[in-house]
Design a protein around this motif. Structure first.
Motif, PDB file in Angstrom:
ATOM      1  N   SER A  58       0.825  -1.208   0.000  1.00 37.87           N
ATOM      2  CA  SER A  58       0.000   0.000   0.000  1.00 37.87           C
ATOM      3  C   SER A  58       0.858   1.256   0.000  1.00 37.87           C
ATOM      4  N   VAL A  59       2.020   1.201   0.639  1.00 37.64           N
ATOM      5  CA  VAL A  59       2.944   2.340   0.630  1.00 37.64           C
ATOM      6  C   VAL A  59       3.615   2.444  -0.735  1.00 37.64           C
ATOM      7  N   PHE A  60       3.915   1.299  -1.328  1.00 37.12           N
ATOM      8  CA  PHE A  60       4.526   1.245  -2.659  1.00 37.12           C
ATOM      9  C   PHE A  60       3.648   1.921  -3.709  1.00 37.12           C
ATOM     10  N   VAL A  61       2.327   1.713  -3.643  1.00 39.30           N
ATOM     11  CA  VAL A  61       1.432   2.257  -4.679  1.00 39.30           C
ATOM     12  C   VAL A  61       0.848   3.615  -4.312  1.00 39.30           C
ATOM     13  N   ALA A  62       1.046   4.085  -3.094  1.00 39.22           N
ATOM     14  CA  ALA A  62       0.417   5.330  -2.637  1.00 39.22           C
ATOM     15  C   ALA A  62       0.684   6.537  -3.528  1.00 39.22           C
ATOM     16  N   ASP A 115      -1.026 -10.215  -2.334  1.00 38.76           N
ATOM     17  CA  ASP A 115      -2.450  -9.890  -2.480  1.00 38.76           C
ATOM     18  C   ASP A 115      -2.909  -9.230  -1.180  1.00 38.76           C
ATOM     19  N   ASP A 116      -3.256  -7.950  -1.266  1.00 41.34           N
ATOM     20  CA  ASP A 116      -3.726  -7.247  -0.073  1.00 41.34           C
ATOM     21  C   ASP A 116      -4.579  -6.065  -0.498  1.00 41.34           C
ATOM     22  N   ALA A 117      -4.716  -5.072   0.367  1.00 40.62           N
ATOM     23  CA  ALA A 117      -5.578  -3.927   0.083  1.00 40.62           C
ATOM     24  C   ALA A 117      -5.145  -3.159  -1.162  1.00 40.62           C
ATOM     25  N   ALA A 118      -3.890  -3.297  -1.551  1.00 41.43           N
ATOM     26  CA  ALA A 118      -3.391  -2.606  -2.744  1.00 41.43           C
ATOM     27  C   ALA A 118      -3.689  -3.384  -4.020  1.00 41.43           C
ATOM     28  N   HIS A 144      -2.799  -0.093  -9.984  1.00 45.88           N
ATOM     29  CA  HIS A 144      -2.441   1.295  -9.687  1.00 45.88           C
ATOM     30  C   HIS A 144      -1.451   1.882 -10.698  1.00 45.88           C
ATOM     31  N   GLY A 145      -1.000   1.076 -11.646  1.00 45.19           N
ATOM     32  CA  GLY A 145      -0.082   1.583 -12.661  1.00 45.19           C
ATOM     33  C   GLY A 145       1.275   1.956 -12.104  1.00 45.19           C
TER      34      GLY A 145
END
Length: 396
Positions: A58-62, A115-118, A144-145
Motif C-alpha cells: 500500500s505504501v509502494f502504490v500510494a 495480495d492485499d488492500a493494494a 495502480h499503474g
C-alpha cells in the motif's frame, strides 16, 4: 529461514572463521568471490532480496493516488525509506546477525506476488549476470499503474570492516502521470566481523531524482553524532537545483521510526510519521517448492537450505559445491560453443537515455554499465512468452 542461523561462531568453526578473516585482508572485488565458512551462510539466495522493495504494498502504490507532484515525490521518498529496515536489518533482527546470502547462479529465478488492500503486486527477480554477479528485478501493480524496474551488483573492499558499493539503480514509474523516479542504491559497510556477529550499517547518501523536477536525498549517519543511535538518517525533498528551498524534511531511524515535516513555513510542521512497530509487512505468496521450476531459488537451493537449517556444515558445503561445479561446467560449455545464456524475463538495453538524463542531475553519479554487464530492463515480450518449465532440462 531458521533462527538457528543466528548463533555466533560455533566452537567447531573457530578455525575456519579465523582463516576467513585472514582471507579478507586486502580483499577488493565482488562479494560472491568470497568463500565464507558454512556456518555464516544464509539459507536465502540474493535473488530473494528484491522482495524487500515492496513488503508494504500500500505504501509502494500510494504515490499513484496523489495528484500533487511535490506530494507524490514525498510519498516516493517515504516509501523508499520504509523499505530500508527490511533490506538491511530484518535478517539481523530475525537471525541474530547478518549472514552471507547464497550466490545466485546465472538464470536463477525468484517469483511471487502479494495480495492485499493494494490489489495484486507481482515480483519477478532473475540473476542476469554471473561475472559480475547482477540481479535484475521488476515489481508491478497493474491496478495502480506502478512499476519498479532495477538491477544491482556489489563491489566490496576490506579494512577492519567490509565496505560495499552498490552498483546499478532502480526506476519507479507511475503510469498515470507518465512520471519516473531514478533511485540510487546506498553504500553500506558490514561491522561485527571480528566477533562473528556481522551487521549492516548504511553510509553516504541515496538520491531519488524525479522526471518532474524534484530531488530527494537521504543522508545516512550510522551512529548519529547527535542522537548516538544506530541507523540514524536525515532526508530532504527540494525542487531540482534548489536545495535551500526545501519542501519537506524527514528525520529518525530508518529501522524504527521517523517524522516528516513541511518546511515551507517559518516553523516546520509535522505532516506525517512512520513507526515500523505499527505497520506489519505483507507476506509474499510463492508457489510451493515442490511445484516450482528447477531454476527457481527455493527449489534450486532446497538441499543447501535444509543443511543450513540443521547446522550441518559438511552437507551445506557438499550441496553448495555440487551446484557451483555444475554452473562452472555450463559456463565453460557455453564459452566453447560461442553462445550466451538467454535470459528469461530481462534483456540488456542500449536505450537508456532516460536513465542517463536523470543520473546526470545527481552529484557524482554515472550509469557505469560496464560494471554491471549492461543496463537491464524487464522485457515485456519475453515475459509474455515465459511459461514453466522455463528451460526444459536445465539444472541449477
Amino acid at each position: 529461514m531458521s533462527t538457528a542461523e543466528g548463533a555466533n561462531v560455533p566452537p567447531q568453526a573457530k578455525t575456519s572463521w579465523t582463516s576467513f578473516l585472514k582471507s579478507l585482508a586486502g580483499f577488493n572485488g565482488d562479494l560472491s568471490s568470497l568463500t565464507a565458512p558454512a556456518f555464516i551462510l544464509s539459507s536465502t539466495s540474493l535473488t530473494e532480496f528484491s522482495t524487500y522493495w515492496a513488503e508494504h504494498p500500500s505504501v509502494f502504490v500510494a504515490p499513484a493516488s496523489e495528484p500533487d507532484p511535490a506530494k507524490r515525490a514525498l510519498l516516493v521518498l517515504k516509501w523508499f525509506i520504509t523499505t530500508l529496515k527490511q533490506q538491511y536489518t530484518s535478517r539481523n533482527e530475525k537471525l541474530g546477525s547478518e549472514k552471507k546470502p547464497l550466490n545466485p547462479f546465472l538464470g536463477e529465478l525468484f517469483l511471487g506476488h502479494w495480495d492485499d488492500a493494494a490489489g495484486r503486486t507481482e515480483l519477478v527477480s532473475e540473476q542476469v549476470s554471473h561475472h559480475p554477479p547482477v540481479t535484475a528485478y521488476c515489481i508491478t501493480n497493474k491496478q495502480h499503474g506502478v512499476r519498479l524496474n532495477g538491477y544491482n551488483a556489489q563491489k566490496a573492499s576490506f579494512s577492519r570492516r567490509i565496505d560495499v558499493k552498490q552498483l546499478g539503480c532502480a526506476i519507479l514509474t507511475l503510469e498515470k502521470y507518465n512520471e519516473t523516479y531514478l533511485i540510487t542504491l546506498p553504500s553500506l559497510h558490514i561491522e561485527g566481523l571480528i566477533t562473528g556477529s556481522p551487521f549492516v550499517e548504511l553510509n553516504k547518501s541515496t538520491y531519488i531524482q524525479s522526471s518532474t523536477g524534484y530531488t530527494g536525498r537521504v543522508d545516512y549517519s550510522g551512529r548519529g553524532w547527535l542522537s548516538g543511535k544506530k541507523n540514524s538518517f536525515s532526508a530532504v525533498l527540494y525542487p531540482e537545483g534548489r536545495e535551500k528551498d526545501a519542501l519537506y524534511t524527514i528525520e529518525g531511524r530508518w529501522n524504527e521510526e521517523f517524522t516528516i515535516k513541511d518546511t515551507t513555513g517559518k516553523h516546520g510542521t509535522v505532516v506525517d510519521s512512520w513507526d515500523h512497530k505499527k505497520h506489519k509487512t505483507s507476506s509474499l505468496i510463492v508457489t510451493p517448492v515442490e511445484q516450482q521450476d528447477p531454476l527457481e531459488s527455493r527449489r534450486a537451493w532446497g538441499k543447501v537450505a535444509a543443511a543450513v537449517a540443521k547446522g550441518d556444515l559438511n552437507a551445506t558445503s557438499y550441496e553448495k559445491t555440487l551446484i557451483e561445479n555444475r554452473q562452472r561446467d555450463m559456463r565453460k560449455m557455453e564459452k566453447e560453443e560461442g553462445r550466451e545464456w538467454e535470459r528469461i524475463f530481462f534483456s540488456r538495453t542500449n536505450n537508456y537515455a532516460n536513465i542517463e538524463a536523470l543520473t546526470r542531475k545527481i552529484p557524482g553519479e554515472s550509469v557505469e554499465a560496464d560494471k554491471t554487464n549492461g543496463v537491464w530492463v524487464f522485457d515485456e515480450r519475453k515475459a509474455a512468452n515465459a511459461r514453466p518449465p522455463y528451460r526444459p532440462g536445465a539444472m541449477p
